[in-house]
Scaffold this motif. Structure first.
Motif, PDB file in Angstrom:
ATOM      1  N   ALA A 172      54.975  32.120  37.697  1.00 44.10           N
ATOM      2  CA  ALA A 172      54.010  32.229  38.904  1.00 44.10           C
ATOM      3  C   ALA A 172      53.281  31.038  38.806  1.00 44.10           C
ATOM      4  N   TRP A 173      52.352  30.520  39.859  1.00 45.26           N
ATOM      5  CA  TRP A 173      51.545  29.304  40.297  1.00 45.26           C
ATOM      6  C   TRP A 173      50.798  28.930  39.256  1.00 45.26           C
ATOM      7  N   THR A 377      44.041  35.844  36.040  1.00 43.74           N
ATOM      8  CA  THR A 377      44.599  35.709  35.499  1.00 43.74           C
ATOM      9  C   THR A 377      45.418  37.026  35.293  1.00 43.74           C
ATOM     10  N   TRP A 378      44.960  38.285  36.691  1.00 48.41           N
ATOM     11  CA  TRP A 378      46.229  39.148  36.008  1.00 48.41           C
ATOM     12  C   TRP A 378      47.817  38.666  37.004  1.00 48.41           C
ATOM     13  N   GLY A 379      47.274  38.430  37.915  1.00 52.35           N
ATOM     14  CA  GLY A 379      49.104  38.237  38.575  1.00 52.35           C
ATOM     15  C   GLY A 379      49.787  36.754  38.163  1.00 52.35           C
ATOM     16  N   ALA A 388      52.138  41.912  41.783  1.00 51.55           N
ATOM     17  CA  ALA A 388      51.617  41.586  42.239  1.00 51.55           C
ATOM     18  C   ALA A 388      51.601  40.323  44.276  1.00 51.55           C
ATOM     19  N   LYS A 389      52.871  40.137  43.608  1.00 52.83           N
ATOM     20  CA  LYS A 389      54.185  39.519  44.319  1.00 52.83           C
ATOM     21  C   LYS A 389      54.542  40.542  45.811  1.00 52.83           C
ATOM     22  N   LYS A 390      54.474  42.150  44.690  1.00 52.83           N
ATOM     23  CA  LYS A 390      54.515  42.744  45.857  1.00 52.83           C
ATOM     24  C   LYS A 390      53.489  42.876  47.341  1.00 52.83           C
ATOM     25  N   LEU A 413      42.874  30.519  44.013  1.00 54.07           N
ATOM     26  CA  LEU A 413      44.253  31.014  43.324  1.00 54.07           C
ATOM     27  C   LEU A 413      44.504  32.074  44.268  1.00 54.07           C
ATOM     28  N   ALA A 414      44.413  32.542  45.212  1.00 55.83           N
ATOM     29  CA  ALA A 414      45.313  33.472  45.979  1.00 55.83           C
ATOM     30  C   ALA A 414      46.285  33.009  47.179  1.00 55.83           C
ATOM     31  N   GLY A 415      45.171  32.065  47.643  1.00 53.71           N
ATOM     32  CA  GLY A 415      45.713  30.734  48.610  1.00 53.71           C
ATOM     33  C   GLY A 415      46.824  30.005  48.132  1.00 53.71           C
ATOM     34  N   HIS A 416      46.937  29.747  46.159  1.00 48.55           N
ATOM     35  CA  HIS A 416      48.535  29.160  46.002  1.00 48.55           C
ATOM     36  C   HIS A 416      49.104  30.296  46.220  1.00 48.55           C
TER      37      HIS A 416
END
Length: 445
Positions: A172-173, A377-379, A388-390, A413-416
């Motif tokens: 995870a990033w 923090t969830w992803g 999260a990737k799905k 965070l979504a951008g990354h």
């Protein structure tokens, strides 16, 4: 439960009765979970939003008769675990939200169970650490420490150890810490004349947020550049605490209340002095616009802050409608793939970021209005990262369409997460930049 016509009126939110002892009564929570889940089972409109709804429907469909009453109530928690309080089901999908008589508020019901879990001391050390964003920012601003921490976090061995010790997925990033914090870099105020518009206050207070303060202060610097270019005086909110959103997502409502006591007096003073309060991260904006007012409906200071709180692009577009925003852009951006983050969508202000970026000549904005799956923090958690990737996969693909010059999201965070997801799919690499950075670039700043 028999279906009835959905609500055609605008959704309205009831206050969160979190200080009532019945809020934490597990028997009453289970009864409400069963009632709401039965409605969701009969509707299934939200099946493609997140993991909560497919998890629920799989539980029901896996019973002998396909009925909710045959689902073990202990399994309800698997549905709660998949909810990261994006609010999209409530604000954009569910036809049974108030004022409909069925009074469905799925996110706040999930929050109620999370709060009960936290009260029962079921939160893990990992969850408590990840939600303490302001304490984690302790490393920021100490160059030697941040360089060491950032370097260690990039090594495979360290990430494996972090996964084993705290349950943070090794792939995870994770954000880096800045060697200088936003307050260390930014001038505390500017002194242009105050020019109020019909829609907009002529002076701004910047609530920087934990992420801008400790991780990417350059985004805050870009906001300041835009304000200075437009001769809008600003002040930084001094000694701010975390907005409380990570603690809310954990169900730690007492910590949310404690942070409110630190932030609201200063913010209310600025609101009453006529400032527009801007936050560069949509989750923090939403916290002050929605969640705190619902937790403290009788607190006049909280309500004053709510009225003064703006998304940055909501403010800039309104400033443009007042005829007070400069449009002397010098740099074309080309094609921008812009992700409209969930916590921006549910503020009901429209696509203000895309509207602002389209003011820049030679700029085409492709809006992708779907959850990226990251959700703070969830992803990053080991058990949820693959989900999260799905969830984000359709977004990753759509962001790459038409060979964009930039990808962007109000939620950095979504951008990354999108940037990482695109790379893992083998899509062409594209520079990622926050919309405030892109607008500053458009001005040639």
């Amino acid at each position: 439960m028999a279906m009835t016509e959905g609500n055609l009126e605008a959704p309205t939110r009831h206050p969160l009765d979190w200080q009532n002892p019945e809020f934490y009564d597990q028997t009453k929570i289970d009864a409400e979970l069963e009632r709401v889940f039965d409605v969701c089972h009969g509707c299934r409109r939200c099946v493609n939003l997140c993991g909560s709804f497919p998890t629920l429907f799989d539980l029901i469909d896996g019973t002998p008769d396909g009925e909710l009453e045959q689902v073990n109530k202990a399994d309800y928690q698997t549905v709660v675990d998949q909810c990261y309080l994006c609010d999209v089901c409530y604000m954009t999908k569910c036809p049974y939200v108030p004022p409909h008589p069925w009074n469905i508020d799925f996110p706040h019901l999930m929050l109620r169970q999370k709060a009960k879990n936290f009260q029962d001391d079921k939160a893990t050390v990992r969850d408590k650490v990840l939600s303490a964003t302001d304490k984690m920012g302790f490393f920021a601003g100490i160059p030697i420490v941040t360089q060491a921490v950032n370097a260690v976090n990039k090594t495979g061995l360290a990430r494996l150890m972090l996964e084993g010790a705290l349950g943070v997925h090794k792939d995870a990033w994770l954000p880096e810490y800045a060697t200088k914090t936003f307050p260390q870099l930014a001038a505390k105020s500017s002194t242009f004349p105050v020019i109020d518009g019909k829609k907009t206050p002529g002076k701004v207070a910047i609530f920087a947020t934990c992420y801008i303060n400790y991780n990417e202060p350059g985004i805050g610097q870009d906001l300041i550049k835009i304000l200075q270019h437009n001769e809008i005086p600003y002040e930084l909110v001094e000694k701010e605490a975390c907005c409380g959103m990570p603690k809310l997502e954990l169900g730690d409502l007492e910590s949310v209340a404690a942070n409110k006591e630190k932030n609201i007096p200063k913010l209310a003073e600025l609101a009453r002095a006529g400032y527009a309060i801007l936050t560069p991260i949509p989750s923090c904006t939403l916290m002050f616009k929605q969640e705190l007012p619902l937790m403290f409906p009788g607190d006049t200071a909280v309500q004053a802050v709510k009225e003064a709180m703006w998304d940055p692009f909501e403010y800039l577009v309104a400033r443009h409608k007042d005829g007070l925003l400069k449009t002397n852009f010098t740099t074309e951006l080309g094609h921008v793939s812009y992700h409209l983050a969930c916590h921006s969508r549910v503020q009901n202000v429209g696509q203000k970021t895309a509207e602002a970026l389209r003011l820049i000549p030679g700029t085409v904005v492709n809006v992708v209005e779907r959850c990226s799956g990251h959700s703070g923090t969830w992803g990053v958690k080991k058990e949820f990262h693959e989900m999260a990737k799905k969830i984000g996969k359709p977004v990753f693909k759509r962001m790459a369409e038409e060979e964009p010059n930039f990808i962007s999201s109000d939620c950095q965070l979504a951008g990354h997460h999108i940037e990482q997801g695109m790379a893992e799919l083998g899509l062409p690499p594209t520079p990622m930049a926050h919309p405030l950075t892109l607008m500053a670039k458009g001005y040639g700043l």
